[in-house]
Design a protein around this motif. Structure first.
Motif, PDB file in Angstrom:
ATOM      1  N   GLY A  64      -0.689  29.888  14.626  1.00  0.00           N
ATOM      2  CA  GLY A  64      -1.251  30.689  15.700  1.00  0.00           C
ATOM      3  C   GLY A  64      -2.102  29.837  16.611  1.00  0.00           C
ATOM      4  N   ASN A  65      -3.341  30.216  16.811  1.00  0.00           N
ATOM      5  CA  ASN A  65      -4.234  29.466  17.706  1.00  0.00           C
ATOM      6  C   ASN A  65      -5.144  28.502  16.951  1.00  0.00           C
ATOM      7  OD1 ASN A  65      -5.895  31.318  16.473  1.00  0.00           O
ATOM      8  ND2 ASN A  65      -7.088  31.780  18.329  1.00  0.00           N
ATOM      9  N   GLN A  66      -4.720  28.142  15.724  1.00  0.00           N
ATOM     10  CA  GLN A  66      -5.514  27.239  14.896  1.00  0.00           C
ATOM     11  C   GLN A  66      -4.727  25.974  14.562  1.00  0.00           C
ATOM     12  OE1 GLN A  66      -7.318  29.166  11.479  1.00  0.00           O
ATOM     13  NE2 GLN A  66      -7.221  31.169  12.474  1.00  0.00           N
ATOM     14  N   GLY A  67      -5.446  24.876  14.428  1.00  0.00           N
ATOM     15  CA  GLY A  67      -4.837  23.619  14.030  1.00  0.00           C
ATOM     16  C   GLY A  67      -5.677  22.910  12.992  1.00  0.00           C
ATOM     17  N   THR A  68      -5.010  22.111  12.140  1.00  0.00           N
ATOM     18  CA  THR A  68      -5.726  21.379  11.093  1.00  0.00           C
ATOM     19  C   THR A  68      -5.178  19.954  11.013  1.00  0.00           C
ATOM     20  OG1 THR A  68      -6.118  23.367   9.780  1.00  0.00           O
ATOM     21  CG2 THR A  68      -6.262  21.255   8.633  1.00  0.00           C
ATOM     22  N   ILE A  69      -6.102  19.000  10.947  1.00  0.00           N
ATOM     23  CA  ILE A  69      -5.757  17.589  10.786  1.00  0.00           C
ATOM     24  C   ILE A  69      -6.477  17.064   9.560  1.00  0.00           C
ATOM     25  CG2 ILE A  69      -5.891  15.300  11.827  1.00  0.00           C
ATOM     26  CD1 ILE A  69      -6.105  16.904  14.543  1.00  0.00           C
ATOM     27  N   VAL A  70      -5.717  16.502   8.628  1.00  0.00           N
ATOM     28  CA  VAL A  70      -6.305  15.991   7.382  1.00  0.00           C
ATOM     29  C   VAL A  70      -6.060  14.488   7.317  1.00  0.00           C
ATOM     30  CG1 VAL A  70      -6.340  16.143   4.871  1.00  0.00           C
ATOM     31  CG2 VAL A  70      -5.835  18.191   6.237  1.00  0.00           C
ATOM     32  N   THR A  71      -7.126  13.722   7.155  1.00  0.00           N
ATOM     33  CA  THR A  71      -7.036  12.280   6.952  1.00  0.00           C
ATOM     34  C   THR A  71      -7.585  11.965   5.563  1.00  0.00           C
ATOM     35  OG1 THR A  71      -9.227  11.661   7.740  1.00  0.00           O
ATOM     36  CG2 THR A  71      -7.552  12.071   9.425  1.00  0.00           C
ATOM     37  N   PRO A 101       0.836  -1.211   0.000  1.00  0.00           N
ATOM     38  CA  PRO A 101       0.000   0.000   0.000  1.00  0.00           C
ATOM     39  C   PRO A 101       0.864   1.251   0.000  1.00  0.00           C
ATOM     40  CG  PRO A 101      -0.776  -1.582   1.631  1.00  0.00           C
ATOM     41  CD  PRO A 101       0.535  -2.100   1.119  1.00  0.00           C
ATOM     42  N   GLY A 102       0.461   2.245  -0.772  1.00  0.00           N
ATOM     43  CA  GLY A 102       1.257   3.464  -0.892  1.00  0.00           C
ATOM     44  C   GLY A 102       0.848   4.525   0.089  1.00  0.00           C
ATOM     45  N   SER A 103       1.088   5.780  -0.314  1.00  0.00           N
ATOM     46  CA  SER A 103       0.826   6.893   0.594  1.00  0.00           C
ATOM     47  C   SER A 103      -0.641   7.005   0.971  1.00  0.00           C
ATOM     48  CB  SER A 103       1.297   8.205  -0.040  1.00  0.00           C
ATOM     49  OG  SER A 103       0.612   8.432  -1.268  1.00  0.00           O
ATOM     50  N   GLU A 104      -1.526   6.431   0.141  1.00  0.00           N
ATOM     51  CA  GLU A 104      -2.950   6.518   0.446  1.00  0.00           C
ATOM     52  C   GLU A 104      -3.293   5.729   1.708  1.00  0.00           C
ATOM     53  OE1 GLU A 104      -2.270   2.937  -2.131  1.00  0.00           O
ATOM     54  OE2 GLU A 104      -1.678   5.046  -2.211  1.00  0.00           O
ATOM     55  N   SER A 105      -2.383   4.836   2.131  1.00  0.00           N
ATOM     56  CA  SER A 105      -2.643   4.057   3.338  1.00  0.00           C
ATOM     57  C   SER A 105      -2.243   4.789   4.606  1.00  0.00           C
ATOM     58  CB  SER A 105      -1.892   2.723   3.272  1.00  0.00           C
ATOM     59  OG  SER A 105      -0.494   2.944   3.369  1.00  0.00           O
ATOM     60  N   ILE A 106      -1.646   5.975   4.469  1.00  0.00           N
ATOM     61  CA  ILE A 106      -1.237   6.731   5.648  1.00  0.00           C
ATOM     62  C   ILE A 106      -2.478   7.347   6.284  1.00  0.00           C
ATOM     63  CG2 ILE A 106       0.205   8.593   6.520  1.00  0.00           C
ATOM     64  CD1 ILE A 106       1.987   8.244   4.089  1.00  0.00           C
ATOM     65  N   PRO A 107      -2.781   7.014   7.546  1.00  0.00           N
ATOM     66  CA  PRO A 107      -4.001   7.546   8.175  1.00  0.00           C
ATOM     67  C   PRO A 107      -3.982   9.063   8.315  1.00  0.00           C
ATOM     68  CG  PRO A 107      -3.084   5.704   9.430  1.00  0.00           C
ATOM     69  CD  PRO A 107      -2.064   6.077   8.410  1.00  0.00           C
TER      70      PRO A 107
END
Length: 608
Positions: free
Chosen positions: A349-356, A335-341
């Motif tokens: 600053g005071n913001q965060g982002t998580i992309v799955t 499995p390639g990069s698409e398998s990375i959760p």
């Protein structure tokens, strides 16, 4: 012509320190509890103490042995031994001096001097141990002066190898001595006897780690000992010695294959190729013994593979698969990069982002409160349970998220878990930062990589380690980061890369490059690597000159070529294994022995 005075100061007991190194040192197993501070603690697993069984005391006793060996050389010098300094080997002395200079220089300028001096947890291969390697190499060259010395040293080596082999055999069959109460009592100090029942061992049956810490290091050890014993079995004329070497070949073959270390298989393959080249002129004369040796290897492979339900065969097959992928003969179907959760993680600053792969979660911390939105910026409805700090997102797309919010030491913390994604954020009014399990901020800067793209899992994730290690060479062209500081120099913050390489383990500690040559170049500098390569290259060149087409009608020539193929085996395995204090001392003694034997033979034949 030797004099009586020569015989007096060339007694066998002067060799005791280096005999100890090849016999007893690999067998030392004893608990040392080492407090962790500074860079060792910051980059380790989060525990404050390292319970080391296999490395710390080996390193200490190696240093003691090197000091005693040096004392023996000084004694011989006061006895006016004219053979201590071999002028014909000045190239070896010079290159060892260069290597030593860059080891010491890398220690002095290191930003992590405490680690460079004493070594990293579980390894303890700091500057004192590296210097001890060079000292025992030089001591071996100085003290090995005649055939009986070679016999004593090889005899000591065989005793140690026999002990390693017997322990390994029991481990392979599922009767690990280190799991026995009596044996535990031997390697646990009195104040730690109470932990005996709580000790857990990483390996079960069908894997040999012996007293060498890990099966990979058993592979490096066997890559030396198996070819050495095999070669002596073929060439020796003494029937009793041939029987002994036949039995040792069998035992070392079990250790070699039973370790399941693919690095050992590669090392032995290199050694056998060199052996065939060396004995090409006389192989017809010894073909029966050579064939018998190959039959032993084949029988061992079939037998051990049967016992392990095909595991050894699987390991060998995976080696060929990896090789085909690397040279482009076979497509990588892993499995390639698409398998990375975790696809992306960023804070601003005071913001965060998580992309799955399936969704995006944004969060903002303001006025001591958290607000969440989806990838389109649409607010997400949440509820908060103050009794346990649990945050629930009322949206089916985020049902797998486990969030908790609270205080730790007056700091506001957000814990986020989704499958293998384990993240902790330190929340401040003006800044959100990712932290590790020790409370240290984790950089989210991109990580540079050279090569192995899409093949990071090749060689049990060696592709990943090498791709992230090679860029470090830009900063170690002259001096390195310091002895045993690889784990600190490595970009441990590459959590996304680790998730792919280690099948979801984003916080895996990469503490070694799994390559001796990268290890030297990064820790003590590229120039020190060139010095090491010149050292072993010079030795190998002299061996080819001496042993290709040699009739091997003397014990010294037989021992010399056996040590030659042993060194080749270790260097071959070293493409996939590191230097470690459980095995490297044996290599350095054998290298010194090989240089001495070559020198003795050259003087006798007039080819110096």
């Amino acid at each position: 012509m030797r004099t009586k005075k020569y015989d007096n100061y060339a007694k066998w007991y002067y060799l005791l320190p280096i005999m100890f190194v090849v016999t007893v040192l690999p067998l030392i197993v004893y608990l040392k509890v080492v407090p962790l501070t500074g860079a060792s603690y910051d980059t380790w697993t989060g525990v404050t103490e390292n319970y080391d069984f296999f490395s710390y005391y080996k390193g200490m006793w190696l240093i003691i042995a090197a000091a005693l060996g040096l004392f023996m050389v000084v004694v011989r010098a006061f006895q006016n031994d004219p053979n201590l300094l071999k002028k014909e080997l000045k190239q070896f002395y010079l290159v060892i001096g260069v290597y030593l200079l860059f080891i010491v220089g890398s220690t002095i300028i290191s930003d992590y001097r405490a680690v460079a001096l004493s070594g990293y947890p579980d390894r303890y291969e700091g500057v004192y141990v590296l210097i001890a390697y060079l000292v025992i190499f030089l001591i071996t060259i100085a003290l090995i002066q005649k055939e009986s010395h070679v016999q004593y040293l090889l005899g000591a080596l065989m005793i140690g190898a026999f002990a390693v082999g017997i322990i390994g055999l029991f481990q392979y069959l599922g009767y690990d001595p280190f799991k026995m109460d009596f044996v535990k009592s031997l390697f646990l100090p009195e104040q730690y006897k109470h932990i005996a029942n709580d000790l857990e061992f990483q390996f079960d049956k069908y894997v040999i780690y012996a007293t060498l810490f890990h099966y990979n290091y058993v592979g490096s050890y066997a890559a030396m000992l198996f070819p050495l014993c095999f070669t002596l079995f073929i060439l020796t004329k003494s029937k009793s010695f041939k029987i002994a070497m036949g039995l040792m070949t069998l035992l070392m073959g079990i250790v070699w294959l039973g370790s399941n270390a693919r690095s050992g298989i590669i090392g032995v393959a290199f050694a056998f190729i060199v052996l065939l080249i060396a004995i090409n002129k006389i192989i017809k004369k010894y073909w029966k013994y050579f064939a018998a040796g190959l039959i032993i290897v084949l029988a061992l492979f079939i037998g051990l593979n049967q016992i392990s339900n095909g595991y050894i065969g699987t390991r060998v097959s995976s080696l060929f698969t990896d090789a085909k992928i690397l040279i482009g003969m076979e497509e990588n179907t892993a499995p390639g990069s698409e398998s990375i959760p975790l696809k992306e993680l960023k804070t601003s600053g005071n913001q965060g982002t998580i992309v799955t792969p399936s969704e995006t979660l944004n969060f903002v911390f303001a006025d001591d409160a958290l607000a969440f939105t989806d990838g389109n910026g649409i607010p997400l409805e949440t509820s908060y349970d103050s009794s346990n700090g649990k945050i629930t997102i009322h949206n089916p797309a985020y049902k797998d998220y486990r969030l908790s919010y609270g205080r730790i030491d007056n700091n506001r913390i957000l814990n986020l878990v989704k499958g293998n994604i384990l993240l902790v954020f330190d929340l401040k009014p003006d800044r959100i930062s990712l932290i590790d399990n020790k409370g240290n901020e984790v950089s989210l800067e991109p990580v540079e990589a050279w090569g192995f793209e899409g093949n990071e899992r090749i060689g049990s994730s060696r592709g990943y380690i090498w791709s992230r290690s090679l860029p470090l060479l830009k900063n170690s062209l002259i001096f390195g980061y310091g002895p045993d500081t690889f784990a600190i120099a490595f970009p441990q913050h590459d959590i996304i890369g680790k998730m792919y390489a280690y099948h979801g383990d984003m916080w895996q500690v990469v503490d070694k490059p799994h390559n001796l040559y990268l290890q030297i170049a990064i820790n003590t500098g590229v120039i020190s690597l060139l010095a090491f390569l010149f050292l072993v290259g010079n030795y190998l060149f002299r061996c080819f000159r001496l042993y290709v087409s040699n009739p091997f009608d003397s014990f010294l020539s037989q021992a010399g070529v056996a040590v030659f193929v042993a060194i080749v085996g270790y260097l071959g395995a070293a493409f996939f294994n590191d230097s470690v204090v459980s095995v490297a001392p044996v290599f350095w003694v054998l290298l010194g022995l090989g240089v001495s034997v070559n020198h003795i033979i050259s003087k006798r034949t007039g080819s110096v």
